[in-house]
Design a protein around this motif. Sequence first.
Motif, PDB file in Angstrom:
ATOM      1  N   ASP A  96       0.736  -1.254   0.116  1.00 20.13           N
ATOM      2  CA  ASP A  96       0.029  -0.194  -0.128  1.00 20.13           C
ATOM      3  C   ASP A  96       0.812   1.248   0.077  1.00 20.13           C
ATOM      4  O   ASP A  96       0.266   2.288  -0.157  1.00 20.13           O
ATOM      5  N   GLY A  97       2.263   1.056  -0.145  1.00 19.50           N
ATOM      6  CA  GLY A  97       2.934   2.253  -0.367  1.00 19.50           C
ATOM      7  C   GLY A  97       3.626   2.856   1.016  1.00 19.50           C
ATOM      8  O   GLY A  97       4.578   3.420   1.193  1.00 19.50           O
ATOM      9  N   ALA A  98       2.732   2.203   2.176  1.00 19.99           N
ATOM     10  CA  ALA A  98       3.263   2.610   3.943  1.00 19.99           C
ATOM     11  C   ALA A  98       4.720   1.896   4.209  1.00 19.99           C
ATOM     12  O   ALA A  98       5.064   0.807   3.450  1.00 19.99           O
ATOM     13  N   TRP A  99       5.456   2.403   4.876  1.00 21.29           N
ATOM     14  CA  TRP A  99       6.740   1.804   5.391  1.00 21.29           C
ATOM     15  C   TRP A  99       6.708   1.164   6.714  1.00 21.29           C
ATOM     16  O   TRP A  99       5.970   1.865   7.489  1.00 21.29           O
ATOM     17  N   ARG A 100       6.949  -0.012   6.797  1.00 21.41           N
ATOM     18  CA  ARG A 100       6.916  -0.796   7.921  1.00 21.41           C
ATOM     19  C   ARG A 100       8.388  -0.952   8.462  1.00 21.41           C
ATOM     20  O   ARG A 100       9.312  -1.296   8.163  1.00 21.41           O
ATOM     21  N   ARG A 101       8.472  -0.417   9.779  1.00 21.52           N
ATOM     22  CA  ARG A 101       9.809   0.092  10.605  1.00 21.52           C
ATOM     23  C   ARG A 101       9.762  -1.445  11.349  1.00 21.52           C
ATOM     24  O   ARG A 101       8.738  -1.860  12.097  1.00 21.52           O
ATOM     25  N   ALA A 102      11.160  -1.897  11.805  1.00 22.62           N
ATOM     26  CA  ALA A 102      11.288  -2.947  12.586  1.00 22.62           C
ATOM     27  C   ALA A 102      12.749  -2.928  12.971  1.00 22.62           C
ATOM     28  O   ALA A 102      13.731  -2.414  12.290  1.00 22.62           O
ATOM     29  N   PRO A 103      13.182  -3.487  13.970  1.00 24.66           N
ATOM     30  CA  PRO A 103      14.538  -3.824  14.464  1.00 24.66           C
ATOM     31  C   PRO A 103      15.343  -4.497  13.465  1.00 24.66           C
ATOM     32  O   PRO A 103      14.828  -5.476  12.923  1.00 24.66           O
ATOM     33  N   LEU A 104      16.461  -4.087  13.635  1.00 18.14           N
ATOM     34  CA  LEU A 104      17.327  -4.885  12.580  1.00 18.14           C
ATOM     35  C   LEU A 104      17.699  -6.418  13.243  1.00 18.14           C
ATOM     36  O   LEU A 104      18.279  -6.226  14.471  1.00 18.14           O
ATOM     37  N   SER A 105      17.546  -7.256  12.645  1.00 22.00           N
ATOM     38  CA  SER A 105      17.793  -8.796  13.023  1.00 22.00           C
ATOM     39  C   SER A 105      19.397  -9.033  12.716  1.00 22.00           C
ATOM     40  O   SER A 105      20.051  -8.459  11.843  1.00 22.00           O
ATOM     41  N   GLU A 106      19.740 -10.001  13.440  1.00 24.34           N
ATOM     42  CA  GLU A 106      21.317 -10.379  13.013  1.00 24.34           C
ATOM     43  C   GLU A 106      21.419 -10.824  11.827  1.00 24.34           C
ATOM     44  O   GLU A 106      22.493 -10.629  11.305  1.00 24.34           O
ATOM     45  N   ARG A 107      20.543 -11.397  11.293  1.00 26.66           N
ATOM     46  CA  ARG A 107      20.475 -12.277   9.782  1.00 26.66           C
ATOM     47  C   ARG A 107      20.614 -10.988   8.950  1.00 26.66           C
ATOM     48  O   ARG A 107      21.455 -10.836   8.093  1.00 26.66           O
ATOM     49  N   HIS A 108      19.842  -9.727   9.012  1.00 31.17           N
ATOM     50  CA  HIS A 108      20.013  -8.579   8.189  1.00 31.17           C
ATOM     51  C   HIS A 108      21.399  -8.213   8.330  1.00 31.17           C
ATOM     52  O   HIS A 108      22.064  -7.663   7.282  1.00 31.17           O
ATOM     53  N   ARG A 109      21.822  -7.823   9.486  1.00 28.99           N
ATOM     54  CA  ARG A 109      23.198  -7.319   9.785  1.00 28.99           C
ATOM     55  C   ARG A 109      24.398  -8.146   8.824  1.00 28.99           C
ATOM     56  O   ARG A 109      25.109  -7.604   8.157  1.00 28.99           O
ATOM     57  N   THR A 110      24.451  -9.818   9.049  1.00 25.65           N
ATOM     58  CA  THR A 110      25.155 -10.237   8.450  1.00 25.65           C
ATOM     59  C   THR A 110      24.936 -10.313   6.792  1.00 25.65           C
ATOM     60  O   THR A 110      26.009 -10.261   6.273  1.00 25.65           O
ATOM     61  N   ASP A 111      23.934 -10.292   6.314  1.00 23.71           N
ATOM     62  CA  ASP A 111      23.676 -10.300   4.964  1.00 23.71           C
ATOM     63  C   ASP A 111      24.320  -8.926   4.428  1.00 23.71           C
ATOM     64  O   ASP A 111      24.686  -8.852   3.443  1.00 23.71           O
ATOM     65  N   SER A 112      24.195  -7.897   5.049  1.00 19.25           N
ATOM     66  CA  SER A 112      24.490  -6.406   4.787  1.00 19.25           C
ATOM     67  C   SER A 112      26.197  -6.484   4.735  1.00 19.25           C
ATOM     68  O   SER A 112      26.616  -6.160   3.826  1.00 19.25           O
ATOM     69  N   VAL A 113      26.705  -6.886   5.805  1.00 23.78           N
ATOM     70  CA  VAL A 113      28.275  -7.175   5.730  1.00 23.78           C
ATOM     71  C   VAL A 113      28.766  -8.127   4.491  1.00 23.78           C
ATOM     72  O   VAL A 113      29.564  -7.468   3.679  1.00 23.78           O
ATOM     73  N   GLU A 114      28.114  -8.869   4.247  1.00 21.30           N
ATOM     74  CA  GLU A 114      28.509 -10.064   3.251  1.00 21.30           C
ATOM     75  C   GLU A 114      28.067  -9.345   1.922  1.00 21.30           C
ATOM     76  O   GLU A 114      29.073  -9.590   0.891  1.00 21.30           O
ATOM     77  N   GLY A 115      27.351  -8.636   1.760  1.00 21.73           N
ATOM     78  CA  GLY A 115      26.771  -8.116   0.517  1.00 21.73           C
ATOM     79  C   GLY A 115      27.860  -6.935   0.313  1.00 21.73           C
ATOM     80  O   GLY A 115      28.300  -6.790  -1.009  1.00 21.73           O
TER      81      GLY A 115
END
Length: 81
Positions: free
Chosen positions: A53-72
Amino acid sequence: MLFDEGVFDILDERGHTADDLCTTYLGNLVLRHPTLRQLADLEPGSIATAAPDGAWRRAPLSERHRTDSVEGWERGTAGLG
């Protein structure tokens, strides 16, 4: 959009698995996608996902997101140094 340790990751549905990750100026992205302005107050250690619907959903960053970011970032910058 992911914001952690002073760095923004702005990704499409492929996330960090995309083979065409690149860096750009945040200002250029905001000019092309003005809705990113709604995330100016995104807290460090957070992630925001665009809903259908175009709205932004916010959430705390998970450890998996952080690991994926570093690897990317490591994949995307390999060979640049």
